[in-house]
Design a protein around this motif. Structure first.
Motif, PDB file in Angstrom:
ATOM      1  N   SER A 107       0.996  -1.019   0.009  1.00 33.74           N
ATOM      2  CA  SER A 107       0.070   0.070   0.206  1.00 33.74           C
ATOM      3  C   SER A 107       0.882   1.270   0.004  1.00 33.74           C
ATOM      4  N   PHE A 108       1.832   1.427   0.680  1.00 30.07           N
ATOM      5  CA  PHE A 108       2.872   2.318   0.748  1.00 30.07           C
ATOM      6  C   PHE A 108       3.625   2.517  -0.555  1.00 30.07           C
ATOM      7  N   ILE A 109       3.988   1.385  -1.150  1.00 27.63           N
ATOM      8  CA  ILE A 109       4.565   1.747  -2.477  1.00 27.63           C
ATOM      9  C   ILE A 109       3.684   2.359  -3.660  1.00 27.63           C
ATOM     10  N   LYS A 110       2.161   1.701  -3.449  1.00 28.42           N
ATOM     11  CA  LYS A 110       1.253   2.271  -4.303  1.00 28.42           C
ATOM     12  C   LYS A 110       1.207   3.865  -4.025  1.00 28.42           C
ATOM     13  N   HIS A 111       0.845   4.341  -2.796  1.00 30.02           N
ATOM     14  CA  HIS A 111       1.010   5.669  -2.542  1.00 30.02           C
ATOM     15  C   HIS A 111       2.053   6.569  -2.925  1.00 30.02           C
ATOM     16  N   LEU A 112       3.186   5.946  -2.885  1.00 31.73           N
ATOM     17  CA  LEU A 112       4.471   6.640  -3.623  1.00 31.73           C
ATOM     18  C   LEU A 112       4.475   6.561  -4.991  1.00 31.73           C
ATOM     19  N   ARG A 113       3.908   5.802  -5.662  1.00 31.86           N
ATOM     20  CA  ARG A 113       3.857   5.910  -6.996  1.00 31.86           C
ATOM     21  C   ARG A 113       3.026   7.048  -7.590  1.00 31.86           C
ATOM     22  N   GLY A 114       1.910   7.622  -6.671  1.00 35.26           N
ATOM     23  CA  GLY A 114       1.307   8.793  -7.035  1.00 35.26           C
ATOM     24  C   GLY A 114       2.335  10.267  -6.775  1.00 35.26           C
ATOM     25  N   ILE A 115       3.528   9.948  -6.236  1.00 34.80           N
ATOM     26  CA  ILE A 115       4.034  11.335  -6.246  1.00 34.80           C
ATOM     27  C   ILE A 115       4.810  11.512  -7.274  1.00 34.80           C
ATOM     28  N   ARG A 116       4.809  12.576  -7.945  1.00 37.30           N
ATOM     29  CA  ARG A 116       5.387  12.973  -9.010  1.00 37.30           C
ATOM     30  C   ARG A 116       7.005  13.178  -8.933  1.00 37.30           C
ATOM     31  N   GLN A 145       8.583  -8.913  16.927  1.00 38.14           N
ATOM     32  CA  GLN A 145       9.253  -7.567  17.121  1.00 38.14           C
ATOM     33  C   GLN A 145      10.275  -7.593  16.007  1.00 38.14           C
ATOM     34  N   THR A 146      10.850  -8.741  15.890  1.00 36.08           N
ATOM     35  CA  THR A 146      12.052  -8.897  14.924  1.00 36.08           C
ATOM     36  C   THR A 146      11.477  -8.429  13.492  1.00 36.08           C
ATOM     37  N   VAL A 147      10.391  -9.244  13.124  1.00 37.68           N
ATOM     38  CA  VAL A 147       9.695  -9.201  11.700  1.00 37.68           C
ATOM     39  C   VAL A 147       9.376  -7.721  11.587  1.00 37.68           C
ATOM     40  N   THR A 148       8.689  -7.292  12.772  1.00 35.34           N
ATOM     41  CA  THR A 148       8.417  -5.842  12.673  1.00 35.34           C
ATOM     42  C   THR A 148       9.380  -4.971  12.149  1.00 35.34           C
ATOM     43  N   ASP A 149      10.670  -4.896  12.930  1.00 36.71           N
ATOM     44  CA  ASP A 149      11.771  -4.118  12.976  1.00 36.71           C
ATOM     45  C   ASP A 149      12.222  -4.359  11.262  1.00 36.71           C
ATOM     46  N   ASP A 150      12.200  -5.598  10.612  1.00 35.47           N
ATOM     47  CA  ASP A 150      12.423  -5.869   9.275  1.00 35.47           C
ATOM     48  C   ASP A 150      11.428  -4.997   8.275  1.00 35.47           C
ATOM     49  N   PHE A 151      10.323  -5.137   8.568  1.00 28.52           N
ATOM     50  CA  PHE A 151       9.242  -4.445   7.800  1.00 28.52           C
ATOM     51  C   PHE A 151       9.794  -2.953   8.030  1.00 28.52           C
ATOM     52  N   THR A 152       9.924  -2.158   9.184  1.00 30.08           N
ATOM     53  CA  THR A 152      10.247  -0.930   9.075  1.00 30.08           C
ATOM     54  C   THR A 152      11.502  -0.590   8.436  1.00 30.08           C
ATOM     55  N   SER A 153      12.422  -1.390   8.584  1.00 29.76           N
ATOM     56  CA  SER A 153      13.406  -1.063   7.658  1.00 29.76           C
ATOM     57  C   SER A 153      13.351  -1.012   6.245  1.00 29.76           C
ATOM     58  N   LYS A 154      12.538  -1.872   5.815  1.00 25.81           N
ATOM     59  CA  LYS A 154      12.187  -2.140   4.308  1.00 25.81           C
ATOM     60  C   LYS A 154      11.521  -0.716   4.029  1.00 25.81           C
ATOM     61  N   ILE A 155      10.708  -0.200   4.707  1.00 31.09           N
ATOM     62  CA  ILE A 155       9.704   0.959   4.820  1.00 31.09           C
ATOM     63  C   ILE A 155      10.661   2.218   4.381  1.00 31.09           C
ATOM     64  N   ASN A 156      11.760   2.284   5.502  1.00 35.49           N
ATOM     65  CA  ASN A 156      12.880   3.373   5.486  1.00 35.49           C
ATOM     66  C   ASN A 156      13.613   3.533   4.205  1.00 35.49           C
ATOM     67  N   LYS A 157      14.002   2.141   3.681  1.00 31.99           N
ATOM     68  CA  LYS A 157      14.934   1.812   2.643  1.00 31.99           C
ATOM     69  C   LYS A 157      13.982   2.600   1.382  1.00 31.99           C
ATOM     70  N   ILE A 158      12.879   1.995   1.300  1.00 35.53           N
ATOM     71  CA  ILE A 158      11.910   2.604   0.154  1.00 35.53           C
ATOM     72  C   ILE A 158      11.809   4.008   0.020  1.00 35.53           C
ATOM     73  N   LEU A 159      11.435   4.575   1.439  1.00 36.39           N
ATOM     74  CA  LEU A 159      11.434   6.076   1.498  1.00 36.39           C
ATOM     75  C   LEU A 159      12.627   6.971   0.953  1.00 36.39           C
ATOM     76  N   GLU A 160      13.817   6.222   1.660  1.00 41.43           N
ATOM     77  CA  GLU A 160      15.179   7.007   1.149  1.00 41.43           C
ATOM     78  C   GLU A 160      15.457   6.885  -0.400  1.00 41.43           C
ATOM     79  N   ASP A 161      15.029   5.873  -1.127  1.00 44.75           N
ATOM     80  CA  ASP A 161      14.948   5.968  -2.462  1.00 44.75           C
ATOM     81  C   ASP A 161      14.170   6.705  -3.307  1.00 44.75           C
ATOM     82  N   LYS A 162      12.882   6.900  -2.697  1.00 47.60           N
ATOM     83  CA  LYS A 162      12.170   8.133  -3.072  1.00 47.60           C
ATOM     84  C   LYS A 162      12.381   9.410  -3.207  1.00 47.60           C
ATOM     85  N   LYS A 163      13.032   9.592  -1.894  1.00 42.44           N
ATOM     86  CA  LYS A 163      13.759  10.927  -1.567  1.00 42.44           C
ATOM     87  C   LYS A 163      14.813  11.336  -2.567  1.00 42.44           C
ATOM     88  N   LYS A 164      15.781  10.247  -2.796  1.00 42.48           N
ATOM     89  CA  LYS A 164      16.704  10.450  -3.837  1.00 42.48           C
ATOM     90  C   LYS A 164      15.908  10.828  -5.143  1.00 42.48           C
TER      91      LYS A 164
END
Length: 183
Positions: free
Chosen positions: A20-29, A159-178
């Motif tokens: 869902s997060f990735i889908k929202h990011l696709r809408g950002i020009r 909690q470990t799984v949650t941390d992994d997914f949170t890290s994935k979100i942060n990585k995707i966000l950083e790529d979009k910021k770049k």
């Protein structure tokens, strides 16, 4: 429900939050015009809210233009209003039986706004992931014949799984910021 099933469900639901997060990011020009910028916008139509993509054909005749052609011409004003209210920084113009959006060059200020929007989507995704963790832990505690130690151990795994997914979100966000910054 069995504990292994709950852990699988957690993984699946957290993956859904990332998708869902990735889908929202696709809408950002962040480049050339794309129908994905406006597809998720919700329009008041037929006494309910629907995505533009369900109400119109969306095309990009060139790198800086989006054209929206509603199947029902009576929805032109509703679609135009929904795009403006979505605060995407787009100015839709009704041109006969269609809506034309000319994309301006991104200013430094607009880039910062887009990064802020992307960060907001990332935070919403992280909250969704944490809510999944909370729900699964609550479900684990409801299972009969499970010790507190086992619940604690499974909570740590979760909690470990949650941390992994949170890290994935942060990585995707950083790529979009770049991507936004390098245009």
């Amino acid at each position: 429900m069995e504990k292994n099933e709950l852990l699988k469900q957690a993984d699946s639901r957290m993956e859904g939050a990332i998708n869902s997060f990735i889908k929202h990011l696709r809408g950002i020009r962040a480049g050339r015009a794309s129908p994905e910028f406006v597809e998720p916008v919700q329009v008041e139509a037929y006494e309910q809210r629907q995505q533009i993509a369900r109400l119109a054909t969306i095309t990009t005749p060139d790198a800086r233009t989006i054209v929206i052609q509603p199947w029902d011409k009576a929805l032109l004003k509703n679609i135009q209003k929904a795009i403006v209210e979505a605060n995407l920084g787009l100015m839709p113009v009704v041109d006969g039986n269609l809506i034309r959006i000319n994309l301006p060059s991104l200013s430094e200020e607009r880039r910062k706004e887009l990064i802020h929007v992307a960060s907001k989507y990332a935070e919403e995704a992280k909250v969704a992931v944490r809510n999944v963790r909370r729900d699964i832990i609550a479900d684990l505690k409801k299972i009969e014949h499970i010790s507190e130690d086992e619940v604690h151990s499974l909570s740590n795994k979760l909690q470990t799984v949650t941390d992994d997914f949170t890290s994935k979100i942060n990585k995707i966000l950083e790529d979009k910021k770049k991507e936004i910054s390098s245009i």
